[in-house]
Each structure stands twice: as C-alpha cells, then as structure tokens.
Design a protein around this motif. Structure first.
Motif, short mmCIF file in Angstrom:
data_model
loop_
_atom_site.label_atom_id
_atom_site.label_comp_id
_atom_site.label_asym_id
_atom_site.label_seq_id
_atom_site.Cartn_x
_atom_site.Cartn_y
_atom_site.Cartn_z
N THR A 131 -10.86 -11.77 16.42
CA THR A 131 -10.71 -13.07 15.65
C THR A 131 -11.42 -13.94 16.65
O THR A 131 -11.70 -13.63 17.98
CB THR A 131 -9.25 -13.31 15.66
N THR A 157 -11.38 -18.38 17.48
CA THR A 157 -10.88 -19.57 16.87
C THR A 157 -11.44 -20.51 18.12
O THR A 157 -11.27 -20.45 19.18
CB THR A 157 -9.28 -19.68 17.25
N GLU A 172 -10.43 -23.69 19.78
CA GLU A 172 -9.15 -24.55 20.09
C GLU A 172 -8.80 -26.17 19.59
O GLU A 172 -7.85 -26.28 19.27
CB GLU A 172 -8.64 -24.45 21.47
N VAL A 189 -9.33 -19.86 12.12
CA VAL A 189 -9.54 -18.59 12.75
C VAL A 189 -10.43 -17.94 11.86
O VAL A 189 -10.52 -17.69 10.51
CB VAL A 189 -7.97 -17.84 12.62
#
Length: 160
Positions: free
Chosen positions: A93, A95, A97, A103
């Motif tokens: 995954t 991402t 922040e 995601v």
C-alpha cells in the motif's frame, strides 16, 4: 554512448489505475534490492530536489514502511504496508500522509529481459478517478522520471 530510458506513465480509462513501465540496464535482483534495501531506496526515490530519510522499513511480507522527503524546510511523509515481497514482485500500500484517505494498492513486477536488463512495471490502484487524476496532476511524473534516472545511475556505477 549513453541512452536515456523512456518511462511510460498511463492512466487506465476504465479503472482508476496508473501504470508505469521502464526498462533498466540492471538485473531483476538489482532492481529488487534497490526497492527493498532502505539505504538504496532513499538515494533514488523521488525528485532530485528532495532528500529522503527512512523512518521505518521492514521489507518483508507483512512488514511496513515510512519515509519522509524534505526540501527547504518542508516535509512530505509517505507510509504503507508490504503485503507481499518476493524477488519477482512486490505488493504494497502507498499513502501520502497529507492525504490519509488516498490509499493506493501498488504492485511492482521485475521482468527479466536477459542480457542484464529488466523491465519494471508498476500498477497503482486508487479509490477514484478523481484521486488518480490528482496524483497525475501532482507532479508525480517529475518525481518518477528523476527518481528512475538516479536509479539508472546507481545501477551503472554499481551502487545498486
């Protein structure tokens, strides 16, 4: 004689996926190591104007990662989980922040072309076309191209 590798970045018209393909003058083992060794990864990932530090890195199936890229006092943090790590494929995954709801599920394939060359294929699936298009507008193309150029240089000088 030097050749500049071409990176192909494509947006799938039917599914919110970004596909990236690039060939490297390096073996699948070298490319895999460059994606799983935190010191190597920090040296090539992202635009040349950013410095990257690894804060967490457990490159194994079930492990997790986090890195922070910085420039002129600004920081950009990214994190994810390694779902599967094996020599021919990484599933993780991803991402940013700054957009914790965004995601992506990424798959990387290391395809042996023979003669010390490898095709790296990456697929990033996001949750919406809007999210995908925001990634494409974010300047990711610069980061991908500059990062892969640094990786190609590391492969050429033997550091990766």
């Amino acid at each position: 004689m030097s050749t500049i590798a071409e990176t192909r970045i494509e947006a799938d018209p039917n599914v919110p996926i970004i596909r990236i393909v690039r060939e490297f003058a390096g073996t699948p083992e070298q490319l895999f190591r460059a994606h799983t060794d935190p010191e190597l990864f920090a040296r090539w990932i992202g635009p040349s104007s950013l410095r990257t530090r690894i804060e967490e890195w457990d490159a194994r199936s079930g492990g997790s990662w986090r890195f922070v890229s910085s420039r002129d006092g600004e920081e950009y943090a990214f994190r994810g989980c390694f779902h599967e790590v094996r020599p021919d494929r990484i599933v993780q995954t991803f991402t940013y922040e700054g957009d914790p709801d965004g995601v992506a599920l990424e798959t990387l394939w290391f395809e042996d072309l023979g003669n010390g060359r490898t095709r790296l294929r990456t697929q990033s699936l996001v949750d919406s076309f809007e999210g995908r298009d925001a990634w494409l507008r974010s300047g990711m193309e610069v980061g991908v191209n500059e990062g892969y150029t640094k990786l190609e240089e590391m492969l050429a000088d033997g550091t990766a």
